[in-house]
Design an enzyme around this catalytic site. Structure first.
Site, PDB file in Angstrom:
ATOM      1  N   LYS A  76       8.350   3.469 -18.248  1.00  0.00           N
ATOM      2  CA  LYS A  76       7.858   3.820 -19.571  1.00  0.00           C
ATOM      3  C   LYS A  76       6.371   4.176 -19.554  1.00  0.00           C
ATOM      4  CE  LYS A  76      10.718   0.273 -21.802  1.00  0.00           C
ATOM      5  NZ  LYS A  76      10.625  -1.025 -22.536  1.00  0.00           N
ATOM      6  N   ILE A 104       0.616   5.043 -12.773  1.00  0.00           N
ATOM      7  CA  ILE A 104      -0.246   4.319 -11.834  1.00  0.00           C
ATOM      8  C   ILE A 104       0.373   4.315 -10.444  1.00  0.00           C
ATOM      9  CG2 ILE A 104       0.761   2.077 -12.483  1.00  0.00           C
ATOM     10  CD1 ILE A 104      -2.088   0.881 -12.135  1.00  0.00           C
ATOM     11  N   ASP A 153       0.052   2.071  -7.087  1.00  0.00           N
ATOM     12  CA  ASP A 153      -0.479   0.812  -6.556  1.00  0.00           C
ATOM     13  C   ASP A 153      -0.187   0.795  -5.047  1.00  0.00           C
ATOM     14  OD1 ASP A 153      -1.172  -1.756  -5.957  1.00  0.00           O
ATOM     15  OD2 ASP A 153       0.111  -2.733  -7.417  1.00  0.00           O
ATOM     16  N   GLY A 196       2.035   2.673  -3.761  1.00  0.00           N
ATOM     17  CA  GLY A 196       2.430   4.053  -3.467  1.00  0.00           C
ATOM     18  C   GLY A 196       3.921   4.202  -3.225  1.00  0.00           C
TER      19      GLY A 196
HETATM   20  P1  5GP Z   1       3.721   1.069  -6.684  1.00  0.00           P
HETATM   21  O1  5GP Z   1       3.312  -0.228  -6.041  1.00  0.00           O
HETATM   22  O2  5GP Z   1       5.127   1.456  -6.292  1.00  0.00           O
HETATM   23  O3  5GP Z   1       2.724   2.167  -6.417  1.00  0.00           O
HETATM   24  O4  5GP Z   1       3.704   0.825  -8.238  1.00  0.00           O
HETATM   25  C1  5GP Z   1       4.791   0.212  -8.837  1.00  0.00           C
HETATM   26  C2  5GP Z   1       4.694   0.147 -10.318  1.00  0.00           C
HETATM   27  O5  5GP Z   1       4.073  -1.088 -10.633  1.00  0.00           O
HETATM   28  C3  5GP Z   1       3.864   1.158 -11.069  1.00  0.00           C
HETATM   29  O6  5GP Z   1       4.529   2.377 -11.297  1.00  0.00           O
HETATM   30  C4  5GP Z   1       3.642   0.404 -12.370  1.00  0.00           C
HETATM   31  O7  5GP Z   1       4.782   0.481 -13.195  1.00  0.00           O
HETATM   32  C5  5GP Z   1       3.482  -1.016 -11.877  1.00  0.00           C
HETATM   33  N1  5GP Z   1       2.061  -1.386 -11.763  1.00  0.00           N
HETATM   34  C6  5GP Z   1       1.339  -1.547 -10.636  1.00  0.00           C
HETATM   35  N2  5GP Z   1       0.087  -1.931 -10.931  1.00  0.00           N
HETATM   36  C7  5GP Z   1       0.028  -2.010 -12.277  1.00  0.00           C
HETATM   37  C8  5GP Z   1      -1.014  -2.358 -13.201  1.00  0.00           C
HETATM   38  O8  5GP Z   1      -2.169  -2.660 -12.858  1.00  0.00           O
HETATM   39  N3  5GP Z   1      -0.693  -2.327 -14.522  1.00  0.00           N
HETATM   40  C9  5GP Z   1       0.550  -2.009 -14.963  1.00  0.00           C
HETATM   41  N4  5GP Z   1       0.762  -2.027 -16.263  1.00  0.00           N
HETATM   42  N5  5GP Z   1       1.556  -1.661 -14.128  1.00  0.00           N
HETATM   43  C10 5GP Z   1       1.292  -1.659 -12.802  1.00  0.00           C
END
Ligand code: 5GP
Length: 188
Positions: A46, A103, A105, A107
């Site tokens: 979302k 975002i 984080d 990746g």
């Molecule tokens: P990834 O680790 O796969 O790059 O990120 C996974 C998901 O974690 C992101 O798409 C997001 O939904 C959530 N996420 C990671 N860090 C944050 C943050 O600091 N704030 C929020 N609201 N969601 C986050």
């Protein structure tokens, strides 16, 4: 505590700076896709809904809006595998696609999405990301990036913590990090 100005959220990126940057990203995208029939903007639910709405309204090139939903966060302390919760309702073969994500984080999520969409035979797939945290374990290519941010839990402008704070017009750091948020049920 008011929804608009919660005391546990410290402003990191102001509303004005976000709006200015979204306009800059729109100008870059317009320049890169000038003359293209249509760009398919794929918003990842979302968290990207406000970013996508602002970006789409600033683009003057033909664009179509689609959505996908994935779950990616976490399983205890481990980042979990990415699961597709809602797929596109359109065929993207031979079309130009931009993934619009809130975002990056670790990746992992964006890497999954890029691979998943590339496998469908589009003309191109790029990504437009609002904020990126440092030192992600995976390094998917981010073609259009809003802001680099520190490694903290951020909320606002679509981003939540347990479904709170999405409507904030700015991006802020949640002062109490979501250590207790670990759950199999992601809120994206
Ligand atoms: P990834 O680790 O796969 O790059 O990120 C996974 C998901 O974690 C992101 O798409 C997001 O939904 C959530 N996420 C990671 N860090 C944050 C943050 O600091 N704030 C929020 N609201 N969601 C986050």
């Amino acid at each position: 505590m008011s929804q608009e100005d919660p005391s546990n959220v410290r402003e990191l990126i102001s509303e004005a700076r976000i709006q200015e940057r979204v306009s800059e990203l729109a100008r870059q995208i317009e320049a890169d896709y000038e003359g293209t029939d249509e760009v398919v903007l794929v918003g990842i639910l979302k968290g990207s809904f406000i970013f996508l709405a602002d970006l789409a309204r600033r683009l003057s090139i033909p664009r179509r809006i689609e959505f996908m939903a994935v779950s990616s966060y976490r399983d205890g302390d481990r980042a979990g595998a990415v699961r597709l919760l809602m797929d596109l309702r359109t065929d993207i073969r031979q079309r130009h696609v931009i993934i619009v994500e809130d975002i990056v984080d670790s990746g992992r999520t964006l890497e999954y999405l890029l691979n998943n969409l590339k496998a469908r035979g589009p003309a191109s797939v790029e990504s437009c990301v609002l904020v990126r945290k440092p030192d992600g374990e995976h390094t998917p290519t981010v073609r259009y990036l809003g802001f680099e941010i520190p490694d903290a839990w951020v909320v606002g402008y679509g981003l939540d913590f347990a479904e709170q704070h999405r409507p904030l017009p700015y991006i802020g750091v949640l002062e109490q990090p979501p250590g207790d948020a670990a759950s199999d049920e992601p809120s994206r």
